[in-house]
Design a protein around this motif. Structure first.
Motif, PDB file in Angstrom:
ATOM      1  N   ALA A  43     -18.029 -49.332 -10.582  1.00 54.94           N
ATOM      2  CA  ALA A  43     -16.531 -49.615 -10.629  1.00 54.94           C
ATOM      3  C   ALA A  43     -16.597 -51.123 -10.051  1.00 54.94           C
ATOM      4  CB  ALA A  43     -15.745 -48.659  -9.893  1.00 54.94           C
ATOM      5  N   ARG A  81     -14.070 -50.863 -14.967  1.00 57.77           N
ATOM      6  CA  ARG A  81     -15.076 -49.991 -14.519  1.00 57.77           C
ATOM      7  C   ARG A  81     -16.206 -49.814 -15.870  1.00 57.77           C
ATOM      8  NH1 ARG A  81     -14.008 -43.585 -14.250  1.00 57.77           N
ATOM      9  NH2 ARG A  81     -15.985 -42.527 -14.331  1.00 57.77           N
ATOM     10  N   ILE A 112     -12.101 -39.864 -16.171  1.00 60.27           N
ATOM     11  CA  ILE A 112     -11.283 -40.891 -16.272  1.00 60.27           C
ATOM     12  C   ILE A 112      -9.940 -40.621 -15.697  1.00 60.27           C
ATOM     13  CG2 ILE A 112     -10.349 -42.757 -17.672  1.00 60.27           C
ATOM     14  CD1 ILE A 112     -12.979 -42.489 -19.445  1.00 60.27           C
ATOM     15  N   VAL A 168      -9.651 -47.236 -22.686  1.00 64.32           N
ATOM     16  CA  VAL A 168     -11.130 -46.904 -22.991  1.00 64.32           C
ATOM     17  C   VAL A 168     -11.669 -47.541 -23.938  1.00 64.32           C
ATOM     18  CG1 VAL A 168     -12.911 -45.134 -23.117  1.00 64.32           C
ATOM     19  CG2 VAL A 168     -10.762 -44.543 -22.287  1.00 64.32           C
ATOM     20  N   ASP A 193     -22.742 -45.990 -13.982  1.00 66.00           N
ATOM     21  CA  ASP A 193     -21.050 -45.938 -13.825  1.00 66.00           C
ATOM     22  C   ASP A 193     -20.770 -46.649 -12.619  1.00 66.00           C
ATOM     23  OD1 ASP A 193     -18.343 -45.222 -13.664  1.00 66.00           O
ATOM     24  OD2 ASP A 193     -18.847 -43.053 -13.805  1.00 66.00           O
ATOM     25  N   THR A 196      -3.845 -46.272 -20.096  1.00 66.89           N
ATOM     26  CA  THR A 196      -5.231 -45.847 -19.579  1.00 66.89           C
ATOM     27  C   THR A 196      -6.007 -46.412 -20.980  1.00 66.89           C
ATOM     28  OG1 THR A 196      -4.602 -43.966 -18.602  1.00 66.89           O
ATOM     29  CG2 THR A 196      -6.913 -44.162 -19.443  1.00 66.89           C
ATOM     30  N   VAL A 218     -19.305 -47.902 -17.781  1.00 65.88           N
ATOM     31  CA  VAL A 218     -20.087 -46.685 -17.963  1.00 65.88           C
ATOM     32  C   VAL A 218     -21.129 -47.148 -18.945  1.00 65.88           C
ATOM     33  CG1 VAL A 218     -20.438 -44.276 -18.563  1.00 65.88           C
ATOM     34  CG2 VAL A 218     -18.377 -45.089 -17.259  1.00 65.88           C
ATOM     35  N   GLU A 275      -6.588 -46.012 -15.594  1.00 65.22           N
ATOM     36  CA  GLU A 275      -7.913 -46.919 -15.646  1.00 65.22           C
ATOM     37  C   GLU A 275      -8.162 -47.815 -16.531  1.00 65.22           C
ATOM     38  OE1 GLU A 275     -11.614 -45.470 -13.282  1.00 65.22           O
ATOM     39  OE2 GLU A 275     -10.993 -43.667 -13.862  1.00 65.22           O
ATOM     40  N   VAL A 287     -11.495 -48.473 -18.781  1.00 64.08           N
ATOM     41  CA  VAL A 287     -13.052 -48.313 -18.666  1.00 64.08           C
ATOM     42  C   VAL A 287     -13.734 -48.738 -19.725  1.00 64.08           C
ATOM     43  CG1 VAL A 287     -14.690 -46.380 -18.505  1.00 64.08           C
ATOM     44  CG2 VAL A 287     -12.535 -46.054 -17.433  1.00 64.08           C
TER      45      VAL A 287
END
Length: 230
Positions: free
Chosen positions: A226, A212, A31, A198, A224, A196, A214, A35, A37
């Motif tokens: 994007a 993105r 990562i 997550v 995974d 960032t 996952v 990003e 995610v």
């Protein structure tokens, strides 16, 4: 781009031997800084175990985990505690606020553990609460706030010290639709501001908010993807 999180051949095995459970089975993931995610999986998929690894709440059976350039996969509990405090802002489903503290005191608490002086931590806490739209509720205690407001306090607490990673575990799980939307909008704003993020979830609609996605299934990364830049 620079990897903020790099997971190499990560395994987590419970009950090694005949009845072993491979909660994580040779996972590889990178990562980049900045990003947004989403890590999605159903109950029993391994996503909660993976979140514990990413959050330095547990260590793998084998494999490596590099966070911000440091291998954290073999650290002791006290070393992991230091890393968590400096590198990760946690947002949990259950808010985890302290009932007898005001909003600003809840946000200041992790800053005390980081050794930040009183004046600076008050400024950081105020800035974070204003960022999530709660500048007018700083002196209110959790019981005096709605669920959505409590989660916004929890987000302010996670972002106040400006950690490299925001780790949000089912952050809308206890909220109504309107409050959920507010929280997801704040996470998007944080990402747009360079953080960032997550996001751990079991909900496809929530995961769709990330750039993105996952997917984890049976301890392995199934896909995974994007999203196209809008």
């Amino acid at each position: 781009m620079e990897h903020l999180i790099k997971v190499v051949d990560l395994c987590k095995i419970y009950n090694p031997g005949e009845n072993e459970v491979r909660a994580l089975d040779h996972i590889n993931l990178e990562i980049n800084r900045g990003e947004f995610v989403a890590i999605i999986g159903q109950s029993g998929s391994g996503k909660s175990t993976f979140m514990n690894m990413l959050g330095c709440l547990d260590i793998p059976t084998s494999g490596k985990y590099f966070l911000n350039g440091t291998d954290v996969s073999t650290m002791t509990d006290s070393q992991l505690s230091t890393v968590r405090n400096k590198e990760i802002g946690f947002i949990f489903q259950g808010f985890n606020l302290i009932a007898n503290l005001t909003a600003i005191e809840n946000v200041e608490l992790p800053l005390i553990y980081r050794g930040i002086d009183k004046k600076t931590r008050r400024e950081l806490a105020k800035e974070a609460l204003e960022m999530v739209g709660l500048g007018h509720r700083m002196e209110h205690k959790p019981a005096e706030m709605s669920g959505g407001q409590q989660q916004r306090v929890a987000i302010a607490r996670a972002i106040a010290a400006k950690p490299p990673v925001i780790l949000a575990d089912e952050p809308t799980g206890n909220l109504d639709t309107a409050s959920s939307r507010e929280i997801l909008d704040i996470l998007k704003e944080l990402h747009e501001g360079g953080r960032t993020v997550v996001l751990i979830t079991h909900d496809n609609k929530i995961a769709e908010q990330a750039k993105r996605i996952v997917r984890i299934m049976d301890g392995k990364i199934e896909s995974d993807t994007a999203k196209e830049m809008e």
